[in-house]
Design a protein around this motif. Structure first.
Motif, short mmCIF file in Angstrom:
data_model
loop_
_atom_site.label_atom_id
_atom_site.label_comp_id
_atom_site.label_asym_id
_atom_site.label_seq_id
_atom_site.Cartn_x
_atom_site.Cartn_y
_atom_site.Cartn_z
N MET A 27 0.84 -1.18 0.00
CA MET A 27 0.00 0.00 0.00
C MET A 27 0.89 1.24 0.00
O MET A 27 1.89 1.30 0.70
CB MET A 27 -0.89 -0.06 1.23
N THR A 28 0.51 2.22 -0.78
CA THR A 28 1.29 3.45 -0.91
C THR A 28 0.90 4.43 0.20
O THR A 28 -0.27 4.60 0.48
CB THR A 28 0.98 4.12 -2.26
N PRO A 29 1.90 5.06 0.78
CA PRO A 29 1.57 6.05 1.82
C PRO A 29 0.82 7.24 1.22
O PRO A 29 1.01 7.59 0.05
CB PRO A 29 2.92 6.48 2.37
N PRO A 30 -0.05 7.88 1.99
CA PRO A 30 -0.85 9.01 1.48
C PRO A 30 0.03 10.18 1.00
O PRO A 30 -0.33 10.88 0.07
CB PRO A 30 -1.70 9.43 2.65
N GLU A 31 1.20 10.37 1.63
CA GLU A 31 2.07 11.48 1.23
C GLU A 31 2.57 11.26 -0.21
O GLU A 31 2.66 12.19 -1.00
CB GLU A 31 3.27 11.61 2.16
N THR A 32 2.89 10.03 -0.54
CA THR A 32 3.39 9.71 -1.87
C THR A 32 2.29 9.92 -2.90
O THR A 32 2.54 10.46 -3.99
CB THR A 32 3.89 8.27 -1.92
N THR A 33 1.08 9.52 -2.58
CA THR A 33 -0.04 9.71 -3.49
C THR A 33 -0.31 11.19 -3.72
O THR A 33 -0.53 11.64 -4.84
CB THR A 33 -1.30 9.02 -2.94
N ALA A 34 -0.28 11.96 -2.64
CA ALA A 34 -0.51 13.41 -2.75
C ALA A 34 0.61 14.07 -3.55
O ALA A 34 0.37 14.95 -4.38
CB ALA A 34 -0.60 14.04 -1.36
N LEU A 35 1.85 13.61 -3.33
CA LEU A 35 2.99 14.15 -4.06
C LEU A 35 2.88 13.82 -5.54
O LEU A 35 3.13 14.66 -6.40
CB LEU A 35 4.29 13.60 -3.48
N THR A 36 2.47 12.61 -5.86
CA THR A 36 2.30 12.21 -7.24
C THR A 36 1.22 13.04 -7.92
O THR A 36 1.38 13.50 -9.06
CB THR A 36 1.95 10.71 -7.32
N ALA A 37 0.13 13.26 -7.22
CA ALA A 37 -0.97 14.07 -7.77
C ALA A 37 -0.51 15.51 -7.99
O ALA A 37 -0.83 16.13 -9.03
CB ALA A 37 -2.17 14.02 -6.84
N GLU A 38 0.23 16.05 -7.05
CA GLU A 38 0.72 17.42 -7.17
C GLU A 38 1.71 17.55 -8.33
O GLU A 38 1.68 18.52 -9.09
CB GLU A 38 1.37 17.87 -5.86
N LEU A 39 2.59 16.56 -8.49
CA LEU A 39 3.53 16.58 -9.61
C LEU A 39 2.79 16.50 -10.95
O LEU A 39 3.16 17.18 -11.93
CB LEU A 39 4.53 15.43 -9.49
N ALA A 40 1.75 15.69 -11.03
CA ALA A 40 0.97 15.60 -12.25
C ALA A 40 0.28 16.93 -12.54
O ALA A 40 0.22 17.38 -13.69
CB ALA A 40 -0.07 14.48 -12.13
N HIS A 41 -0.20 17.58 -11.49
CA HIS A 41 -0.85 18.89 -11.65
C HIS A 41 0.16 19.93 -12.15
O HIS A 41 -0.12 20.71 -13.07
CB HIS A 41 -1.46 19.32 -10.32
N LEU A 42 1.37 19.93 -11.58
CA LEU A 42 2.42 20.86 -12.01
C LEU A 42 2.84 20.58 -13.45
O LEU A 42 3.10 21.50 -14.23
CB LEU A 42 3.62 20.78 -11.09
N ARG A 43 2.92 19.31 -13.81
CA ARG A 43 3.28 18.94 -15.17
C ARG A 43 2.25 19.50 -16.16
O ARG A 43 2.61 20.02 -17.21
CB ARG A 43 3.37 17.41 -15.30
N GLY A 44 0.99 19.43 -15.81
CA GLY A 44 -0.07 20.00 -16.65
C GLY A 44 0.06 21.51 -16.74
O GLY A 44 -0.15 22.11 -17.81
N ASP A 45 0.39 22.16 -15.61
CA ASP A 45 0.58 23.62 -15.63
C ASP A 45 1.73 24.01 -16.54
O ASP A 45 1.63 24.97 -17.31
CB ASP A 45 0.85 24.14 -14.21
N PHE A 46 2.84 23.27 -16.47
CA PHE A 46 3.99 23.59 -17.32
C PHE A 46 3.69 23.33 -18.79
O PHE A 46 4.17 24.05 -19.67
CB PHE A 46 5.23 22.82 -16.88
N ALA A 47 2.90 22.32 -19.08
CA ALA A 47 2.53 22.05 -20.47
C ALA A 47 1.70 23.21 -21.01
O ALA A 47 1.90 23.65 -22.15
CB ALA A 47 1.77 20.74 -20.56
#
Length: 87
Positions: free
Chosen positions: A1-21
């Protein structure tokens, strides 16, 4: 099971990637708009140069109207005096 911090970090990185695109796409639009403005500026400078040349040519070739008017006035005065003295 993935820790919640890692999931939140992954979601935030995906959001930032979309912003940069989106930023890259906007930057491309800005570059295109700047290129269009530079082209218009160059064309305007060229047109202005051509217009200045045309105005200079017209100024050189225009009739010397004040001189002609002075000559006609002097001729009229001369004829008027000649008629007045001759009669």
């Amino acid at each position: 099971m993935t820790p919640p911090e890692t999931t939140a970090l992954t979601a935030e990185l995906a959001h930032l990637r979309g912003d940069f695109a989106g930023f890259g796409r906007d930057l491309g639009e800005i570059k295109t708009a700047c290129a269009v403005l530079v082209e218009r500026s160059n064309r305007t400078e060229k047109d202005l140069g051509e217009l200045e040349q045309r105005v200079a040519a017209l100024e050189k070739s225009r009739w010397p109207l004040p001189s002609v008017a002075a000559l006609v006035g002097a001729a009229g005065l001369g004829l008027g005096l000649w008629q007045a003295v001759g009669r």
